[in-house]
Design an enzyme around this catalytic site. Structure first.
Site, PDB file in Angstrom:
ATOM      1  N   HIS A 275      -1.062  -1.933   6.522  1.00  9.60           N
ATOM      2  CA  HIS A 275      -0.236  -1.212   7.727  1.00  9.60           C
ATOM      3  C   HIS A 275       0.514  -1.826   8.420  1.00  9.60           C
ATOM      4  O   HIS A 275       0.295  -1.469   9.932  1.00  9.60           O
ATOM      5  CB  HIS A 275      -1.304   0.220   7.696  1.00  9.60           C
ATOM      6  CG  HIS A 275      -2.299   0.700   7.666  1.00  9.60           C
ATOM      7  ND1 HIS A 275      -2.580   2.204   7.444  1.00  9.60           N
ATOM      8  CD2 HIS A 275      -1.938   1.217   5.446  1.00  9.60           C
ATOM      9  CE1 HIS A 275      -3.151   2.425   7.039  1.00  9.60           C
ATOM     10  NE2 HIS A 275      -2.371   1.785   5.287  1.00  9.60           N
TER      11      HIS A 275
ATOM     12  N   GLU B 114      -0.440  10.560   1.715  1.00  8.94           N
ATOM     13  CA  GLU B 114      -2.041   9.798   1.378  1.00  8.94           C
ATOM     14  C   GLU B 114      -1.968   9.322   2.952  1.00  8.94           C
ATOM     15  O   GLU B 114      -3.612   9.780   2.748  1.00  8.94           O
ATOM     16  CB  GLU B 114      -2.391   8.394   0.399  1.00  8.94           C
ATOM     17  CG  GLU B 114      -3.241   8.223   0.320  1.00  8.94           C
ATOM     18  CD  GLU B 114      -4.098   6.658   0.690  1.00  8.94           C
ATOM     19  OE1 GLU B 114      -5.074   6.776   1.180  1.00  8.94           O
ATOM     20  OE2 GLU B 114      -3.021   6.625   2.328  1.00  8.94           O
ATOM     21  N   GLU B 115      -1.740   8.644   4.121  1.00 11.27           N
ATOM     22  CA  GLU B 115      -1.839   7.615   4.753  1.00 11.27           C
ATOM     23  C   GLU B 115      -1.948   9.052   6.890  1.00 11.27           C
ATOM     24  O   GLU B 115      -2.342   8.047   6.978  1.00 11.27           O
ATOM     25  CB  GLU B 115      -0.941   7.159   5.203  1.00 11.27           C
ATOM     26  CG  GLU B 115       0.071   5.816   4.137  1.00 11.27           C
ATOM     27  CD  GLU B 115      -0.620   5.423   4.411  1.00 11.27           C
ATOM     28  OE1 GLU B 115      -2.613   4.896   4.722  1.00 11.27           O
ATOM     29  OE2 GLU B 115      -0.839   4.084   3.353  1.00 11.27           O
TER      30      GLU B 115
ATOM     31  N   ASP C  20       0.599  -0.961   0.253  1.00 12.54           N
ATOM     32  CA  ASP C  20       0.262   0.123  -0.193  1.00 12.54           C
ATOM     33  C   ASP C  20       0.879   1.236  -0.360  1.00 12.54           C
ATOM     34  O   ASP C  20       1.081   1.260   1.468  1.00 12.54           O
ATOM     35  CB  ASP C  20      -1.080   0.282   1.031  1.00 12.54           C
ATOM     36  CG  ASP C  20      -1.991   1.178   1.711  1.00 12.54           C
ATOM     37  OD1 ASP C  20      -1.959   1.489   0.307  1.00 12.54           O
ATOM     38  OD2 ASP C  20      -2.194   1.346   2.414  1.00 12.54           O
TER      39      ASP C  20
END
Length: 337
Positions: free
Chosen positions: A308, A197-198, A169
């Site tokens: 994650h 983005e995270e 990801d």
């Protein structure tokens, strides 16, 4: 594809430079223009024969840590960057700073904990990174406050078609974009490798406002829960089940006709495809579709187990399916734009 090299790079949100440099080297010969904006987003334009604008997007950043302090006896205190479950990071190897200083995430040993500590999820404030320093001064000779730390995980093949790596990801999406930019495009197409983005979909909004696209497609990784402990009806996605098309999530309700076109086109082309079966999570589409007067936006994702965490697992077949459907989108874009 370049998934191995991409996942072995470190690029925690806000510190994506090494990923950006690598991608730039791979795509510069295929782009008509390349720019890096003030947020660190990498935007590569490939010109077509029409004034309409197409945005393809994947984010470069990954979850990780940032160093906020050093104890007198040399342990590094940190904050998480992005959504990380502290239960999966204890005793995991990390690298810190530009010199990739080796360390291990630690906490008080279990036989020294109170009952209440043993029975609760550890908080970040109770954890530290041990780099083997004897005291604060020796630690600060190796690292600096504000340094980023990333999981020290290397890409490996598992089984016949699975891969294990950190940052699937969304380096899976980046790998697909790198391959897609080699293709001929009808409309001016912006291949966007976004930042942060995270931590709130920050880079994508800046890019979308700048480009003002007529249509956007986000390439992502998403939760895969087809593991022990879940019933089949609880699966979010299935690894090996193909590219994932999303109805909606916490940040986006996907344009209905666009979503149906992607799913039906995949089936007609015999590309393995599946729907995401929950509305949890979100991705850059959440900001892109709100840009300016609104952008017709959808997302395609690769199922990834243990998202994650220090080690995700995904299927090479699913990554290939995402590439094939995105390629089909570009070749038949007149049907959906």
């Amino acid at each position: 594809m370049l998934i191995e090299e991409l996942t072995n790079l470190n690029g925690v949100s806000g510190d994506e430079a090494s990923v950006r440099r690598f991608i730039t080297e791979k795509i510069e010969m295929f782009a008509d223009e390349i720019k890096v904006d003030t947020m660190g987003n990498l935007i590569a334009l490939k010109r077509g024969d029409s004034s309409k604008r197409v945005m393809l997007s994947a984010h470069m950043d990954e979850v990780g840590f940032i160093i906020g302090g050093v104890t007198e006896n040399g342990f590094l205190k940190f904050k998480t960057v992005g959504g990380i479950d502290t239960r999966v990071i204890l005793s995991k190897k990390v690298v810190v700073g530009k010199n990739n200083v080796k360390g291990v995430i630690g906490m008080k040993a279990i036989h020294l904990q109170k009952r209440s500590e043993r029975e609760s999820v550890p908080e970040v404030r109770d954890l530290f990174i041990d780099i083997g320093a004897k005291d604060r001064d020796s630690a600060l000779e190796k690292i600096s406050l504000g340094d980023y730390a990333a999981f020290d995980t290397k890409f490996e093949k598992l089984g016949e078609s699975s891969v294990k790596a950190k940052a699937i990801d969304d380096r899976a999406g980046c790998a697909v974009l790198i391959e897609l930019i080699k293709k001929t495009v009808k409309y001016d197409t912006y291949f966007c490798f976004t930042t942060q983005e995270e931590v709130g979909l920050r880079g994508a909004r800046i890019v979308a406002d700048h480009i003002n696209p007529d249509i956007a497609l986000v390439l992502e990784a998403t939760t895969c829960s087809d593991v022990y402990g879940f019933n089949e009806h609880e699966y979010v996605t299935r690894m090996g089940g193909g590219v994932v098309v999303t109805f909606m999530d916490r940040t986006t309700i996907v344009n209905d006709s666009y979503r149906k076109w992607l799913y039906n086109s995949a089936n007609n082309a015999e590309i393995a495809v599946q729907y995401k079966q929950t509305t949890m999570g979100g991705n850059d589409a959440g900001q892109i579709h709100l840009a300016r007067a609104g952008v017709k936006t959808a997302s395609l994702s690769v199922p990834c187990r243990y998202l994650h965490s220090p080690c995700g697992i995904a299927s090479e077949k699913d990554i290939d399916a995402m590439y094939r459907l995105a390629e089909l989108f570009l070749s038949k874009i007149d049907e959906v734009i």
